[in-house]
Design a protein around this motif. Structure first.
Motif, short mmCIF file in Angstrom:
data_model
loop_
_atom_site.label_atom_id
_atom_site.label_comp_id
_atom_site.label_asym_id
_atom_site.label_seq_id
_atom_site.Cartn_x
_atom_site.Cartn_y
_atom_site.Cartn_z
N THR A 175 0.82 -1.21 0.00
CA THR A 175 0.00 0.00 0.00
C THR A 175 0.86 1.26 0.00
O THR A 175 0.49 2.26 -0.62
N SER A 176 1.99 1.21 0.66
CA SER A 176 2.90 2.36 0.65
C SER A 176 3.51 2.55 -0.73
O SER A 176 3.59 3.68 -1.23
N LYS A 177 3.94 1.45 -1.34
CA LYS A 177 4.58 1.52 -2.66
C LYS A 177 3.66 2.15 -3.70
O LYS A 177 4.10 2.95 -4.53
N TYR A 178 2.38 1.79 -3.68
CA TYR A 178 1.43 2.27 -4.68
C TYR A 178 0.55 3.41 -4.17
O TYR A 178 -0.40 3.79 -4.84
N ASN A 179 0.88 3.95 -3.00
CA ASN A 179 0.18 5.09 -2.41
C ASN A 179 -1.33 4.85 -2.32
O ASN A 179 -2.15 5.67 -2.73
N LEU A 180 -1.69 3.70 -1.77
CA LEU A 180 -3.09 3.31 -1.62
C LEU A 180 -3.59 3.81 -0.26
O LEU A 180 -3.23 3.28 0.78
N THR A 181 -4.38 4.86 -0.29
CA THR A 181 -4.84 5.48 0.95
C THR A 181 -6.34 5.75 1.00
O THR A 181 -6.88 6.07 2.05
N ASP A 182 -7.01 5.67 -0.14
CA ASP A 182 -8.42 6.05 -0.22
C ASP A 182 -9.35 4.86 -0.01
O ASP A 182 -9.38 3.93 -0.82
N LEU A 183 -10.11 4.91 1.07
CA LEU A 183 -11.10 3.87 1.35
C LEU A 183 -12.28 4.06 0.41
O LEU A 183 -12.89 5.14 0.38
N ILE A 184 -12.60 3.02 -0.36
CA ILE A 184 -13.72 3.14 -1.29
C ILE A 184 -14.79 2.07 -1.07
O ILE A 184 -15.86 2.13 -1.69
N TYR A 185 -14.51 1.10 -0.18
CA TYR A 185 -15.50 0.03 0.05
C TYR A 185 -15.17 -0.68 1.36
O TYR A 185 -14.00 -0.85 1.70
N PHE A 186 -16.21 -1.08 2.09
CA PHE A 186 -16.00 -1.96 3.24
C PHE A 186 -17.27 -2.74 3.55
O PHE A 186 -18.37 -2.34 3.18
N GLU A 187 -17.08 -3.86 4.21
CA GLU A 187 -18.16 -4.71 4.70
C GLU A 187 -17.91 -4.97 6.18
O GLU A 187 -16.76 -5.02 6.61
N VAL A 188 -18.98 -5.16 6.94
CA VAL A 188 -18.89 -5.39 8.38
C VAL A 188 -19.29 -6.82 8.70
O VAL A 188 -20.29 -7.32 8.17
N PHE A 189 -18.52 -7.46 9.59
CA PHE A 189 -18.79 -8.84 10.02
C PHE A 189 -18.75 -8.90 11.54
O PHE A 189 -18.05 -8.12 12.18
N ASN A 190 -19.47 -9.86 12.10
CA ASN A 190 -19.48 -10.06 13.55
C ASN A 190 -18.48 -11.12 13.99
O ASN A 190 -18.17 -11.21 15.18
N GLU A 191 -17.98 -11.90 13.06
CA GLU A 191 -17.02 -12.96 13.38
C GLU A 191 -15.79 -12.82 12.50
O GLU A 191 -15.90 -12.65 11.29
N ILE A 192 -14.62 -12.92 13.11
CA ILE A 192 -13.37 -12.75 12.38
C ILE A 192 -13.20 -13.80 11.29
O ILE A 192 -12.70 -13.50 10.21
N ASN A 193 -13.66 -15.03 11.54
CA ASN A 193 -13.52 -16.08 10.53
C ASN A 193 -14.28 -15.74 9.25
O ASN A 193 -13.79 -15.98 8.15
N GLN A 194 -15.46 -15.18 9.40
CA GLN A 194 -16.24 -14.77 8.23
C GLN A 194 -15.51 -13.66 7.47
O GLN A 194 -15.49 -13.65 6.24
N ALA A 195 -14.95 -12.72 8.20
CA ALA A 195 -14.23 -11.61 7.57
C ALA A 195 -13.01 -12.11 6.81
O ALA A 195 -12.74 -11.67 5.69
N ILE A 196 -12.28 -13.03 7.39
CA ILE A 196 -11.08 -13.57 6.73
C ILE A 196 -11.45 -14.35 5.47
O ILE A 196 -10.80 -14.22 4.44
N ILE A 197 -12.51 -15.13 5.55
CA ILE A 197 -12.97 -15.86 4.37
C ILE A 197 -13.33 -14.89 3.25
O ILE A 197 -12.96 -15.08 2.10
N ARG A 198 -14.05 -13.82 3.60
CA ARG A 198 -14.45 -12.83 2.59
C ARG A 198 -13.23 -12.10 2.02
O ARG A 198 -13.15 -11.86 0.81
N GLU A 199 -12.28 -11.76 2.87
CA GLU A 199 -11.06 -11.09 2.41
C GLU A 199 -10.33 -11.96 1.39
O GLU A 199 -9.94 -11.49 0.32
N LYS A 200 -10.17 -13.23 1.71
CA LYS A 200 -9.49 -14.15 0.79
C LYS A 200 -10.26 -14.29 -0.52
O LYS A 200 -9.66 -14.35 -1.60
N GLN A 201 -11.58 -14.32 -0.42
CA GLN A 201 -12.40 -14.41 -1.63
C GLN A 201 -12.18 -13.20 -2.52
O GLN A 201 -11.92 -13.33 -3.72
N LEU A 202 -12.25 -12.01 -1.93
CA LEU A 202 -12.09 -10.78 -2.72
C LEU A 202 -10.68 -10.64 -3.28
O LEU A 202 -10.51 -10.14 -4.39
N LYS A 203 -9.69 -11.09 -2.56
CA LYS A 203 -8.31 -11.02 -3.06
C LYS A 203 -8.13 -11.87 -4.31
O LYS A 203 -7.26 -11.58 -5.12
#
Length: 93
Positions: A41-69
């Protein structure tokens, strides 16, 4: 109840995207803005938040992060535009 966030940040030209996960989105975005986030993020100057999702469980959030990546850039753009059609930088609470 704790909340976890999957987020997408980009540069001012909206050409490169980074998907991350955090339990403190305000602090994490501040880190990215101060270039204390990841090397990528530093190398490409990525600083602008343009999207987010909220989860109640960390496992769900990690699964979604991996999916989106693993998504193609076009798919990410379509997802972002579904809630943020102009790719505007989001203001946090």
């Amino acid at each position: 109840m704790k909340e976890y966030y999957v987020y997408i940040i980009t540069n001012k030209f909206r050409t490169t995207f980074y998907v991350g996960v955090s339990n403190d989105l305000n602090n994490r975005i501040s880190q990215h803005n101060n270039h204390d986030g990841s090397i990528f993020t530093s190398k490409y100057n990525l600083t602008d938040l343009i999207y987010f999702e909220v989860f109640n469980e960390i496992n769900q959030a990690i699964i979604r992060e991996k999916q989106l990546k693993n998504w193609k850039k076009e798919w990410k753009l379509n997802l972002i535009k579904s809630t943020n059609p102009n790719l505007e930088t989001l203001k946090l609470f």
